[in-house]
Design a protein around this motif. Structure first.
Motif, PDB file in Angstrom:
ATOM      1  N   ARG A  36       0.809  -1.219   0.000  1.00  0.00           N
ATOM      2  CA  ARG A  36       0.000   0.000   0.000  1.00  0.00           C
ATOM      3  C   ARG A  36       0.843   1.270   0.000  1.00  0.00           C
ATOM      4  O   ARG A  36       0.290   2.374   0.002  1.00  0.00           O
ATOM      5  CB  ARG A  36      -0.906   0.024   1.240  1.00  0.00           C
ATOM      6  CG  ARG A  36      -2.007  -1.018   1.267  1.00  0.00           C
ATOM      7  CD  ARG A  36      -2.819  -0.864   2.544  1.00  0.00           C
ATOM      8  NE  ARG A  36      -3.293   0.515   2.694  1.00  0.00           N
ATOM      9  CZ  ARG A  36      -3.486   1.108   3.876  1.00  0.00           C
ATOM     10  NH1 ARG A  36      -3.181   0.474   4.996  1.00  0.00           N
ATOM     11  NH2 ARG A  36      -3.938   2.350   3.936  1.00  0.00           N
ATOM     12  N   PRO A  59       2.563   2.924  -2.294  1.00  0.00           N
ATOM     13  CA  PRO A  59       2.258   3.934  -3.320  1.00  0.00           C
ATOM     14  C   PRO A  59       0.990   4.720  -2.999  1.00  0.00           C
ATOM     15  O   PRO A  59       0.913   5.925  -3.264  1.00  0.00           O
ATOM     16  CB  PRO A  59       2.086   3.087  -4.588  1.00  0.00           C
ATOM     17  CG  PRO A  59       2.938   1.888  -4.348  1.00  0.00           C
ATOM     18  CD  PRO A  59       2.768   1.582  -2.893  1.00  0.00           C
ATOM     19  N   GLU A  60       0.003   4.049  -2.395  1.00  0.00           N
ATOM     20  CA  GLU A  60      -1.231   4.737  -2.010  1.00  0.00           C
ATOM     21  C   GLU A  60      -0.998   5.672  -0.828  1.00  0.00           C
ATOM     22  O   GLU A  60      -1.415   6.840  -0.842  1.00  0.00           O
ATOM     23  CB  GLU A  60      -2.292   3.700  -1.645  1.00  0.00           C
ATOM     24  CG  GLU A  60      -3.509   4.253  -0.915  1.00  0.00           C
ATOM     25  CD  GLU A  60      -4.270   3.180  -0.164  1.00  0.00           C
ATOM     26  OE1 GLU A  60      -5.058   3.560   0.729  1.00  0.00           O
ATOM     27  OE2 GLU A  60      -4.081   1.993  -0.436  1.00  0.00           O
ATOM     28  N   LEU A  61      -0.305   5.173   0.215  1.00  0.00           N
ATOM     29  CA  LEU A  61      -0.094   5.981   1.409  1.00  0.00           C
ATOM     30  C   LEU A  61       0.794   7.188   1.145  1.00  0.00           C
ATOM     31  O   LEU A  61       0.617   8.250   1.750  1.00  0.00           O
ATOM     32  CB  LEU A  61       0.525   5.113   2.517  1.00  0.00           C
ATOM     33  CG  LEU A  61      -0.381   4.052   3.134  1.00  0.00           C
ATOM     34  CD1 LEU A  61       0.441   3.056   3.949  1.00  0.00           C
ATOM     35  CD2 LEU A  61      -1.443   4.706   4.013  1.00  0.00           C
ATOM     36  N   ASP A  98       1.160   8.762  -1.765  1.00  0.00           N
ATOM     37  CA  ASP A  98       0.683   9.586  -2.878  1.00  0.00           C
ATOM     38  C   ASP A  98       0.195  10.933  -2.345  1.00  0.00           C
ATOM     39  O   ASP A  98      -0.813  11.009  -1.643  1.00  0.00           O
ATOM     40  CB  ASP A  98      -0.445   8.857  -3.606  1.00  0.00           C
ATOM     41  CG  ASP A  98      -0.945   9.633  -4.816  1.00  0.00           C
ATOM     42  OD1 ASP A  98      -0.321  10.664  -5.177  1.00  0.00           O
ATOM     43  OD2 ASP A  98      -1.969   9.231  -5.395  1.00  0.00           O
ATOM     44  N   GLY A 103      -1.055  13.374  -4.038  1.00  0.00           N
ATOM     45  CA  GLY A 103      -2.198  13.916  -4.754  1.00  0.00           C
ATOM     46  C   GLY A 103      -1.979  15.362  -5.137  1.00  0.00           C
ATOM     47  O   GLY A 103      -0.985  15.720  -5.762  1.00  0.00           O
ATOM     48  N   GLU A 146       8.886   8.943  -4.377  1.00  0.00           N
ATOM     49  CA  GLU A 146       7.780   9.894  -4.269  1.00  0.00           C
ATOM     50  C   GLU A 146       8.269  11.319  -4.008  1.00  0.00           C
ATOM     51  O   GLU A 146       7.445  12.220  -3.816  1.00  0.00           O
ATOM     52  CB  GLU A 146       6.839   9.462  -3.147  1.00  0.00           C
ATOM     53  CG  GLU A 146       6.149   8.127  -3.391  1.00  0.00           C
ATOM     54  CD  GLU A 146       5.242   8.150  -4.603  1.00  0.00           C
ATOM     55  OE1 GLU A 146       4.747   9.245  -4.960  1.00  0.00           O
ATOM     56  OE2 GLU A 146       5.039   7.083  -5.203  1.00  0.00           O
TER      57      GLU A 146
END
Length: 242
Positions: free
Chosen positions: A107, A109-111, A113, A115, A153
Motif C-alpha cells: 500500500r 504507493p497509495e499511502l 501519494d 495527490g 515519491e
C-alpha cells in the motif's frame, strides 16, 4: 517531562493564533509508553486531550511489547494512515515491530501519494537511515527499501524517533536523488544515544512559495544541566519568543 512539552505546545498555540499562523497539528512518531500497558495509554490519552489541536500518532517498539493485548490500537487506532492538511500530505507508517508489514508495503504507493498536496512528510518510529546501523529494523534491507519508496515519491522530509536524541541528515543519497531525514529528539526518555535534546520539531509550510522551514523547540527538564541551544548544521533552534 512530556507534560512540560504539552504545556509549551499550548503556549505556542495561543501565540501562533494571535500572530495569524495557527498550529495545525502534532505528530508523534512512537514510544508513547514504556511497557505498552493499558494504564500508560490511558495516562497519555488524558495528557494529549489537553493539546488544543489535532494529534496523530504511530506506534513505536515500546508500544507493542504486548501484541496479544492491542492497547495501542484500542487507544489510537491503526498505526498506518495518511491524511492531508493545508497542502501537506502526511503519511505515518507503523515500524513498531522493526519492519513495515508486507500488507502495508503493497500500500506504500497509495499511502505516499501526495495527490494535489504540494508537500509530502513521512513519519515512522525507526529511522530508515540512522547513520550507523539499522537502528531497530529487523533487517537493514527493509529500511533501504522504504527509503527507495520515499525517494521515488520525492518526499520533502522523513521524521523518525527511536534514538531519543536529535539528529539531522540533510541529504541521504538514494540512487540519483536524496532524502532529508530528522530524528526528532525526545519527549521525555533518554537512553544514552548522543546528547539528549528534549522538545519537539516545528515545521512551517508556505504553500504559495513552496517552502518548508524546520526548527527545534527545546523544552529542557527542570534542573537540566547539559549544554542547551547548540543547533545542528542545518537545523536551527526556534526563536525563543515564538
Amino acid at each position: 517531562q512530556f507534560e512540560r512539552i504539552v504545556d509549551r505546545l499550548q503556549a505556542e498555540s495561543m501565540a501562533a493564533a494571535r500572530a495569524g499562523e495557527p498550529v495545525l497539528g502534532l505528530v508523534i512518531v512512537g514510544d508513547l509508553t514504556e511497557s505498552s500497558r493499558d494504564d500508560e495509554f490511558e495516562t497519555l490519552r488524558e495528557i494529549l486531550a489537553r493539546v488544543p489541536f489535532p494529534v496523530a500518532v504511530t506506534a513505536g517498539n515500546h508500544d507493542i511489547y504486548r501484541p496479544a493485548r492491542p492497547y495501542y490500537n484500542l487507544t489510537f487506532g491503526p498505526g498506518n494512515h495518511a491524511f492531508d492538511v493545508c497542502g501537506v500530505h502526511v503519511a505515518l507508517l507503523d515500524s513498531g515491530s522493526g519492519a513495515i508489514a508486507r500488507s502495508v508495503q503493497a500500500r506504500l504507493p497509495e499511502l505516499l501519494d501526495r495527490g494535489d498536496s504540494r508537500f509530502l512528510v513521512v513519519g515512522m518510529h525507526h529511522p530508515p537511515y540512522p547513520g550507523l546501523t539499522g537502528s531497530g529494523w529487523s533487517s537493514e534491507d527493509r529500511a533501504a527499501a522504504l527509503l527507495a519508496e520515499v525517494a521515488r515519491e520525492d518526499a520533502d522530509l522523513v521524521v523518525a524517533g527511536h534514538n531519543h536524541a536529535l539528529h539531522e541528515f540533510a541529504e541521504i543519497p538514494v540512487g540519483d536523488t536524496s532524502v532529508r531525514e530528522i530524528i526528532v529528539g525526545t519527549g521525555g526518555a533518554f537512553q544514552g544515544v548522543g546528547v539528549p535534546r528534549y522538545g519537539y520539531l516545528r515545521l512551517s509550510f508556505d504553500d504559495e512559495a513552496g517552502t518548508m522551514d524546520a526548527c527545534f523547540v527545546e523544552v529542557p527538564p527542570s534542573g537540566y544541566a547539559e549544554p542547551q541551544s547548540e543547533p545542528l548544521a542545518h537545523l536551527p533552534y526556534c526563536p525563543s519568543e515564538a
